[in-house]
Design a protein around this motif. Structure first.
Motif, mmCIF file in Angstrom:
data_model
loop_
_atom_site.group_PDB
_atom_site.id
_atom_site.type_symbol
_atom_site.label_atom_id
_atom_site.label_comp_id
_atom_site.label_asym_id
_atom_site.label_seq_id
_atom_site.Cartn_x
_atom_site.Cartn_y
_atom_site.Cartn_z
ATOM 1 N N HIS A 84 52.762 39.286 35.967
ATOM 2 C CA HIS A 84 53.614 40.439 35.632
ATOM 3 C C HIS A 84 54.389 40.177 34.352
ATOM 4 O O HIS A 84 55.226 39.288 34.290
ATOM 5 C CB HIS A 84 54.581 40.745 36.775
ATOM 6 C CG HIS A 84 55.295 42.048 36.613
ATOM 7 N ND1 HIS A 84 54.633 43.260 36.641
ATOM 8 C CD2 HIS A 84 56.597 42.348 36.394
ATOM 9 C CE1 HIS A 84 55.506 44.240 36.463
ATOM 10 N NE2 HIS A 84 56.703 43.724 36.302
ATOM 11 N N HIS A 86 56.202 42.271 30.770
ATOM 12 C CA HIS A 86 56.476 43.339 29.802
ATOM 13 C C HIS A 86 56.782 42.596 28.502
ATOM 14 O O HIS A 86 57.933 42.194 28.260
ATOM 15 C CB HIS A 86 57.669 44.191 30.208
ATOM 16 C CG HIS A 86 57.619 44.682 31.622
ATOM 17 N ND1 HIS A 86 56.772 45.685 32.030
ATOM 18 C CD2 HIS A 86 58.292 44.307 32.734
ATOM 19 C CE1 HIS A 86 56.947 45.904 33.330
ATOM 20 N NE2 HIS A 86 57.852 45.084 33.772
ATOM 21 N N ASP A 354 57.808 38.596 33.909
ATOM 22 C CA ASP A 354 58.434 39.915 33.866
ATOM 23 C C ASP A 354 59.206 40.189 32.569
ATOM 24 O O ASP A 354 58.623 40.569 31.567
ATOM 25 C CB ASP A 354 59.338 40.054 35.102
ATOM 26 C CG ASP A 354 59.770 41.486 35.377
ATOM 27 O OD1 ASP A 354 59.413 42.373 34.601
ATOM 28 O OD2 ASP A 354 60.469 41.723 36.378
HETATM 29 ZN ZN LIG Z 1 58.394 44.732 35.736
#
Ligand SMILES: [Zn+2]
Length: 491
Positions: A84, A86, A354
């Protein structure tokens, strides 16, 4: 010509084994794993390390690499999978660690407002530049594959690019530049929340309807490198139950099923999202996602922090995975997920970095066990069939992450991709642990509890040598470009 790597110890099936030779073929895959070559003398001679070439990643079979490489003082493990990410949020590192005195403390939602200010300012070139640096940092830390949960699709304010895959293509190019394997998850995002239209900042994330989303996905597919040596593929994601209504969720589930794509979603990260879902649907998020047909063995629930009774069982019985992002979840004050319930229910565990407040797979796997200890007041929570903890943690960092993709990665076995990481065995963090014979289990546990990203010395992705003796290819130029963007965004 195939290449052969032999380290002092190699991680296979959760155990460190001596005398293992790993053969990687031109296909970029592991063609053979032999466990007794040291004894037979095949690899008895040390071979000079390949010279560092700043312009091109080295490959097995290329003139500058050698057929056999004896990795003395090294421990070979499968590359970690970052399930995960970004990537653009790397820009926010160190920029949100304060509160304005006299104001209420910050939380997830105030952090999100800061994140929206960043997304408003990023051009396609900026996005590629920032993401490339994040991916390079991942490689340097031992991640060889990233699942990019990509939700920036439009221009600031919502205007369309000529190519609906403009920004997705930038992410793919960033991954190619860095040399990391990628599962690009195109994220569906419809609204600000139940009965709440998208804010101006959120318009960048939105496709007008499921048909437009499907078309953009097709356009993105054209940018995927189908070369088997560079594991790269496409998936889809539901941003959250907050950001998609029931019809959208059902459409997305059908699309993923039809194309057999990985399907990820943020699930139960924050109590507010659960309350809203209960009001809108009468169900908790995992129950609602199950009703809409999203759960399967291709499904990954990201965070799964605040699950209610029976929700872990829904995920586990479907064969799904929970991707925990401990560093980000602590940084945002999300809470601690019940990993005991998830494991008991049969859900697989994976890790993600993340928001990239830190990029270190060792910190993430260690935090799985640490979080469970803090939550339950007991030790030894994530044990395997022999009562050991480290194998479970490494499994979450590698094979668990692989399960959130369609790639054969995350383990050292014949047929898997040659995604490999060599660790420095003589690092002070590990010194003395393996002084006696038969200390391999203690050494693996020491790597889990005391390891850090600087143990990583060499990294191969699909057999391509992308980190050599701690040196990242093309880092300096990438950093200069990143600095220009960061300066502009934050000045
Ligand atoms: Zn996220």
């Amino acid at each position: 010509m195939p290449g052969i790597l032999q380290a002092d110890l190699t991680l296979i099936d959760g155990r460190l084994k001596p005398g293992v030779a790993v053969h990687v073929g031109r296909s970029g895959r592991i063609t053979k794993v032999s466990e007794d070559e040291l004894a037979t003398g095949v690899m008895a001679t040390a071979v000079p390390r390949p010279p560092i070439d700043e312009s091109q990643p080295g490959e097995f079979g290329s003139p500058r690499s050698r057929r056999k490489v004896r990795l003395r003082g090294r421990i070979l493990i499968p590359g970690f999978v970052n399930a995960h990410s970004h990537a653009f949020q790397r820009l926010m590192r160190g920029r949100t660690e304060y509160t304005v005195l006299g104001q209420p403390g910050t939380d997830f939602w105030s952090w999100r407002s800061g994140m929206y200010r960043v997304t408003e300012q990023l051009s396609p070139e900026d996005l590629e530049t920032v993401s490339a640096l994040a991916y390079m940092e991942m490689l340097r830390a031992g991640f060889t594959h990233v699942c990019e949960f990509h939700y920036l699709h439009q221009q600031p304010g919502g205007g369309r690019y000529a190519d609906p895959a403009e920004l997705s293509a930038r992410m793919i190019q960033a991954a190619e530049f860095a040399g990391i394997g990628m599962t690009l998850l195109r994220v569906a995002y419809q609204r600000g929340g139940p009965n709440e239209p998208a804010s101006r900042e959120q318009r960048r994330f939105i496709d007008s309807d499921p048909e437009a989303f499907a078309k953009a996905l097709e356009a993105t597919a054209a940018h995927i490198d189908t070369d088997d040596r560079r594991p790269q593929s496409l998936g889809v994601a539901a941003h959250s139950v907050r950001a998609l209504d029931t019809d959208w969720l059902r459409e997305l589930a059908r699309l993923a099923e039809r194309k057999q794509l990985p399907l990820h979603a943020h699930v139960a990260e924050q109590p507010r999202e659960i309350d809203q879902c209960l009001v809108e649907t009468g169900k908790r998020p995992m129950e609602h996602l199950a009703d809409c047909g999203l759960l399967s063995d291709r499904f990954t629930a990201v965070h799964a922090t605040h699950l209610g009774t029976g929700e872990a069982e829904l995920l586990g019985s479907a064969g799904g995975t929970a991707c925990i992002c401990p560093t980000t979840e602590r940084n945002l004050g999300d809470g601690l997920p019940d990993l005991g319930a998830l494991r008991a229910a049969g859900a697989k565990l994976a890790i993600g970095t993340d928001s990239h407040v830190r990029i270190d797979p060792f910190a993430e796997i260690r935090a799985l066990e640490d979080g469970e200890r803090l939550r339950t007041g007991k030790r030894g929570r994530l044990t395997d069939h022999e009562g050991l903890i480290a194998p479970t943690l490494f499994d979450a960092g590698t094979l668990g992450g692989a399960a959130t993709t369609t790639h054969e990665i995350g383990e050292i076995r014949e047929g898997a991709m040659g995604d490999l990481v060599a660790l420095e065995a003589d690092d002070p963090a590990l010194a003395g642990v393996a002084a006696s014979r038969g200390s391999e289990d203690a050494l693996l546990a020491a790597i889990a509890v005391a390891g850090h990203s600087r143990l990583v010395k060499d990294v191969w992705v699909g057999g391509r040598h992308v980190v050599t003796d701690g040196v990242l290819l093309r880092w300096q130029g990438a950093l200069e470009a990143y600095n220009k963007v960061a300066k502009r965004i934050w000045s």
